[in-house]
Design a protein around this motif. Structure first.
Motif, PDB file in Angstrom:
ATOM      1  N   GLU A 160       0.836  -1.194   0.000  1.00 47.26           N
ATOM      2  CA  GLU A 160       0.000   0.000   0.000  1.00 47.26           C
ATOM      3  C   GLU A 160       0.879   1.255   0.000  1.00 47.26           C
ATOM      4  OE1 GLU A 160      -3.763   0.728   0.420  1.00 47.26           O
ATOM      5  OE2 GLU A 160      -3.274  -0.867  -1.003  1.00 47.26           O
ATOM      6  N   PRO A 161       0.322   2.395  -0.454  1.00 44.64           N
ATOM      7  CA  PRO A 161       1.118   3.630  -0.512  1.00 44.64           C
ATOM      8  C   PRO A 161       1.615   4.066   0.872  1.00 44.64           C
ATOM      9  CG  PRO A 161      -0.904   3.852  -1.787  1.00 44.64           C
ATOM     10  CD  PRO A 161      -1.023   2.572  -1.023  1.00 44.64           C
ATOM     11  N   LEU A 162       2.803   4.628   0.879  1.00 38.63           N
ATOM     12  CA  LEU A 162       3.388   5.183   2.094  1.00 38.63           C
ATOM     13  C   LEU A 162       2.689   6.493   2.431  1.00 38.63           C
ATOM     14  CD1 LEU A 162       5.714   5.311   4.216  1.00 38.63           C
ATOM     15  CD2 LEU A 162       7.083   6.429   2.449  1.00 38.63           C
ATOM     16  N   ARG A 163       2.157   6.591   3.662  1.00 38.89           N
ATOM     17  CA  ARG A 163       1.453   7.812   4.064  1.00 38.89           C
ATOM     18  C   ARG A 163       1.739   8.099   5.527  1.00 38.89           C
ATOM     19  NH1 ARG A 163      -3.030   6.042   0.610  1.00 38.89           N
ATOM     20  NH2 ARG A 163      -3.207   7.497  -1.121  1.00 38.89           N
ATOM     21  N   LEU A 164       2.058   9.357   5.810  1.00 39.56           N
ATOM     22  CA  LEU A 164       2.235   9.791   7.192  1.00 39.56           C
ATOM     23  C   LEU A 164       1.218  10.875   7.508  1.00 39.56           C
ATOM     24  CD1 LEU A 164       5.474   9.081   6.269  1.00 39.56           C
ATOM     25  CD2 LEU A 164       5.615   9.425   8.737  1.00 39.56           C
ATOM     26  N   ASN A 165       0.894  11.002   8.783  1.00 36.89           N
ATOM     27  CA  ASN A 165       0.008  12.072   9.229  1.00 36.89           C
ATOM     28  C   ASN A 165       0.640  12.731  10.451  1.00 36.89           C
ATOM     29  OD1 ASN A 165      -0.634  10.341  11.484  1.00 36.89           O
ATOM     30  ND2 ASN A 165      -2.132   9.293  10.199  1.00 36.89           N
ATOM     31  N   ALA A 166      -0.057  13.687  11.018  1.00 39.75           N
ATOM     32  CA  ALA A 166       0.518  14.431  12.149  1.00 39.75           C
ATOM     33  C   ALA A 166       0.844  13.511  13.323  1.00 39.75           C
ATOM     34  CB  ALA A 166      -0.454  15.530  12.583  1.00 39.75           C
ATOM     35  N   THR A 167       0.004  12.497  13.543  1.00 37.89           N
ATOM     36  CA  THR A 167       0.232  11.579  14.663  1.00 37.89           C
ATOM     37  C   THR A 167       1.499  10.760  14.456  1.00 37.89           C
ATOM     38  OG1 THR A 167      -2.156  11.415  15.047  1.00 37.89           O
ATOM     39  CG2 THR A 167      -0.767   9.710  16.016  1.00 37.89           C
ATOM     40  N   THR A 168       1.654  10.167  13.266  1.00 36.81           N
ATOM     41  CA  THR A 168       2.821   9.317  13.040  1.00 36.81           C
ATOM     42  C   THR A 168       4.104  10.134  12.947  1.00 36.81           C
ATOM     43  OG1 THR A 168       2.168   9.295  10.694  1.00 36.81           O
ATOM     44  CG2 THR A 168       1.605   7.377  12.018  1.00 36.81           C
ATOM     45  N   ARG A 169       4.030  11.346  12.398  1.00 39.81           N
ATOM     46  CA  ARG A 169       5.225  12.194  12.389  1.00 39.81           C
ATOM     47  C   ARG A 169       5.638  12.569  13.810  1.00 39.81           C
ATOM     48  NH1 ARG A 169       6.818  13.841   7.415  1.00 39.81           N
ATOM     49  NH2 ARG A 169       5.285  13.738   5.724  1.00 39.81           N
ATOM     50  N   GLY A 170       4.662  12.886  14.655  1.00 39.80           N
ATOM     51  CA  GLY A 170       4.973  13.203  16.048  1.00 39.80           C
ATOM     52  C   GLY A 170       5.536  12.007  16.793  1.00 39.80           C
ATOM     53  N   PHE A 171       5.019  10.831  16.497  1.00 37.86           N
ATOM     54  CA  PHE A 171       5.486   9.601  17.133  1.00 37.86           C
ATOM     55  C   PHE A 171       6.940   9.326  16.770  1.00 37.86           C
ATOM     56  CE2 PHE A 171       6.129   4.971  16.743  1.00 37.86           C
ATOM     57  CZ  PHE A 171       5.860   4.558  18.037  1.00 37.86           C
ATOM     58  N   PHE A 172       7.231   9.271  15.474  1.00 38.39           N
ATOM     59  CA  PHE A 172       8.594   8.945  15.051  1.00 38.39           C
ATOM     60  C   PHE A 172       9.579  10.064  15.389  1.00 38.39           C
ATOM     61  CE2 PHE A 172       6.325   5.984  12.120  1.00 38.39           C
ATOM     62  CZ  PHE A 172       6.918   4.817  12.574  1.00 38.39           C
ATOM     63  N   GLY A 173       9.144  11.312  15.255  1.00 42.90           N
ATOM     64  CA  GLY A 173      10.029  12.414  15.600  1.00 42.90           C
ATOM     65  C   GLY A 173      10.392  12.422  17.069  1.00 42.90           C
ATOM     66  N   GLY A 174       9.419  12.128  17.928  1.00 44.19           N
ATOM     67  CA  GLY A 174       9.683  12.111  19.366  1.00 44.19           C
ATOM     68  C   GLY A 174      10.571  10.963  19.796  1.00 44.19           C
ATOM     69  N   LEU A 175      10.420   9.794  19.149  1.00 41.34           N
ATOM     70  CA  LEU A 175      11.208   8.633  19.541  1.00 41.34           C
ATOM     71  C   LEU A 175      12.617   8.651  18.950  1.00 41.34           C
ATOM     72  CD1 LEU A 175       8.742   5.606  19.488  1.00 41.34           C
ATOM     73  CD2 LEU A 175       9.415   7.074  21.376  1.00 41.34           C
ATOM     74  N   ALA A 176      12.799   9.376  17.847  1.00 42.60           N
ATOM     75  CA  ALA A 176      14.118   9.396  17.202  1.00 42.60           C
ATOM     76  C   ALA A 176      15.196   9.887  18.157  1.00 42.60           C
ATOM     77  CB  ALA A 176      14.079  10.280  15.959  1.00 42.60           C
ATOM     78  N   ALA A 177      14.828  10.784  19.069  1.00 38.95           N
ATOM     79  CA  ALA A 177      15.819  11.374  19.977  1.00 38.95           C
ATOM     80  C   ALA A 177      16.227  10.444  21.105  1.00 38.95           C
ATOM     81  CB  ALA A 177      15.259  12.675  20.561  1.00 38.95           C
ATOM     82  N   CYS A 178      15.438   9.388  21.364  1.00 39.64           N
ATOM     83  CA  CYS A 178      15.751   8.548  22.525  1.00 39.64           C
ATOM     84  C   CYS A 178      15.909   7.071  22.181  1.00 39.64           C
ATOM     85  CB  CYS A 178      14.664   8.718  23.597  1.00 39.64           C
ATOM     86  SG  CYS A 178      13.037   8.055  23.119  1.00 39.64           S
ATOM     87  N   TRP A 179      15.619   6.677  20.950  1.00 41.05           N
ATOM     88  CA  TRP A 179      15.652   5.251  20.615  1.00 41.05           C
ATOM     89  C   TRP A 179      17.091   4.728  20.731  1.00 41.05           C
ATOM     90  CZ3 TRP A 179      11.223   2.694  20.169  1.00 41.05           C
ATOM     91  CH2 TRP A 179      11.277   1.351  19.789  1.00 41.05           C
ATOM     92  N   PRO A 180      17.294   3.590  21.411  1.00 48.63           N
ATOM     93  CA  PRO A 180      18.662   3.137  21.685  1.00 48.63           C
ATOM     94  C   PRO A 180      19.407   2.586  20.476  1.00 48.63           C
ATOM     95  CG  PRO A 180      17.051   1.582  22.556  1.00 48.63           C
ATOM     96  CD  PRO A 180      16.276   2.776  22.098  1.00 48.63           C
ATOM     97  N   GLU A 181      18.688   2.075  19.466  1.00 50.54           N
ATOM     98  CA  GLU A 181      19.368   1.538  18.286  1.00 50.54           C
ATOM     99  C   GLU A 181      19.544   2.660  17.263  1.00 50.54           C
ATOM    100  OE1 GLU A 181      17.676  -2.391  16.979  1.00 50.54           O
ATOM    101  OE2 GLU A 181      16.240  -1.897  18.559  1.00 50.54           O
ATOM    102  N   ARG A 182      20.788   3.018  16.983  1.00 49.73           N
ATOM    103  CA  ARG A 182      21.062   4.181  16.149  1.00 49.73           C
ATOM    104  C   ARG A 182      20.457   4.051  14.764  1.00 49.73           C
ATOM    105  NH1 ARG A 182      20.454   8.750  16.242  1.00 49.73           N
ATOM    106  NH2 ARG A 182      21.219   8.493  18.387  1.00 49.73           N
ATOM    107  N   ARG A 183      20.512   2.866  14.162  1.00 50.68           N
ATOM    108  CA  ARG A 183      19.987   2.707  12.802  1.00 50.68           C
ATOM    109  C   ARG A 183      18.476   2.954  12.773  1.00 50.68           C
ATOM    110  NH1 ARG A 183      18.188  -1.590   9.506  1.00 50.68           N
ATOM    111  NH2 ARG A 183      18.677  -1.291   7.300  1.00 50.68           N
ATOM    112  N   VAL A 184      17.778   2.419  13.771  1.00 56.49           N
ATOM    113  CA  VAL A 184      16.327   2.630  13.841  1.00 56.49           C
ATOM    114  C   VAL A 184      16.024   4.088  14.160  1.00 56.49           C
ATOM    115  CG1 VAL A 184      14.208   1.997  15.057  1.00 56.49           C
ATOM    116  CG2 VAL A 184      15.878   0.228  14.469  1.00 56.49           C
ATOM    117  N   ALA A 185      16.802   4.702  15.058  1.00 57.74           N
ATOM    118  CA  ALA A 185      16.596   6.105  15.408  1.00 57.74           C
ATOM    119  C   ALA A 185      16.781   6.997  14.183  1.00 57.74           C
ATOM    120  CB  ALA A 185      17.557   6.521  16.521  1.00 57.74           C
TER     121      ALA A 185
END
Length: 369
Positions: A160-185
């Motif tokens: 299916e097409p890749l789609r982001l919304n305000a919720t998913t952008r906020g989720f990934f943006g917030g976790l990027a700063a603290c996620w322990p695995e650098r590649r996933v972050a």
């Protein structure tokens, strides 16, 4: 919270599934996570809040309503659905707290709280393949079972097409700063960016983590097969059931049309057999979200609190359609291996996690009342 639970395979449990046994610092039992654990936390919070009010003789600034429902695991028509239909006045609230989110333990400490502010919409799609019937002793190239199998291979290869919304952008943006695995972050930061090429690169990396990849697209899972009447009869029809979870705002009719194009066989019908209802997202900047975040940070310094789009369905969607902004959070911190026991064998929740949940919800309510 809801009182009902899913069924059990008791022979695979090491405790009585309905005994609420305490062992090694955990409460074991069906529903310990989903959702009787939260039910107990909510009830204890209400009792403590009432005692505090009585002790201080100071009234609350607003009402706090405790609702325990039935039937959530089978759709909620006779639980929250019945209450909204027959007692709408009791259910009109400024905010609601329900299940749906997570407090995840990573490396022994709560790393983040994902507060559900939206959820995917569940649908059922039926594939029905047609072909010539006959005696199984004479193989037929247009066999409906084989036609269905080819269609399912096409569905498996379809994305299916890749789609982001305000919720998913906020989720990934917030976790990027603290996620322990650098590649996933790094992939999370890419996905949360406004750069289309970075978004595609991040999504490709997150494809290796199914629980995160599911937030980026409408999901399609084949779950049931049907066809045939005897082992020596080629049937005229064969069917498969697809469980489809659309992103908010995604039309199931558009998904069905993309599936028809991917299957590319006029003798395979793609039928929407059960369409779910979309619900508006809840505002992650609301006073309740902020109160919940502040209460969590008071308990765990540095914890990330992020909005979350859940892939599963909860009663919260009904409340959002009714006009009540709903925020989902299982209030007890869980390690991934314990969270995986939900709906499984030896479901359990830490005793200290239940205490944490009461402190979290009481802290949230005191900030609002």
């Amino acid at each position: 919270a809801h009182m009902d639970v899913v069924s059990v395979e008791a022979e695979h449990w090491t405790t009585d599934p309905f005994g609420a046994e305490v062992r090694d610092g955990y409460v074991y039992g069906r529903g310990a996570i989903d959702d009787k654990g939260m039910l107990a936390v909510n009830l204890a919070t209400m009792l403590l809040l009432a005692r505090q009010v009585a002790a201080s003789a100071a009234p609350l600034a607003r009402d706090v309503v405790f609702v325990a429902t039935s039937d959530e695991e089978t759709g909620g028509d006779w639980g929250l659905g019945w209450l909204l239909e027959h007692h709408p006045g009791l259910m009109r609230a400024e905010f609601a707290i329900n299940e749906g989110g997570r407090i995840r333990i990573v490396d022994g400490r709560p790393l983040y709280a994902a507060v559900q502010t939206a959820e995917k919409v569940p649908h059922l799609v039926t594939l029905r393949a047609h072909g010539p019937p006959g005696h199984a002793s004479i193989p037929l190239a247009e066999n409906a079972v084989l036609r269905l199998a080819r269609a399912l291979v096409a569905v498996g290869a379809h994305e299916e097409p890749l789609r982001l919304n305000a919720t998913t952008r906020g989720f990934f943006g917030g976790l990027a700063a603290c996620w322990p695995e650098r590649r996933v972050a790094d992939a999370m930061a890419d996905v949360a960016s406004d750069d289309a090429s970075r978004v595609r690169r991040g999504a490709a990396a997150l494809a290796e983590v199914p629980v995160l990849a599911a937030l980026l697209r409408t999901g399609i899972s084949a779950t049931m097969l049907g066809g045939g009447i005897r082992a020596n009869v080629i049937p005229a029809d064969a069917t498969a059931t697809l469980n489809v979870r659309t992103l908010p705002g995604e039309a199931i009719a558009d998904v069905a049309e993309r599936l028809r194009s991917a299957i590319a066989d006029p003798l395979v019908d793609v039928l929407v057999s059960d369409a779910g209802e979309d619900a508006p997202p809840s505002d992650p900047e609301s006073p309740l979200f902020r109160a919940l975040a502040d209460a969590a940070r008071e308990l765990v310094s540095g914890i990330a609190v992020v909005p979350y789009l859940s892939t599963g369905a909860t009663d919260s969607a009904r409340l959002r359609r009714f006009g009540v902004p709903c925020y989902g959070i299982l209030p007890f911190p869980l390690a991934p291996e314990d969270e995986a026991r939900m709906h499984g064998h030896d479901e359990r929740v830490p005793v200290e996690g239940i205490e944490f949940g009461v402190r979290l919800l009481l802290g949230t309510l005191r900030r609002l009342t």
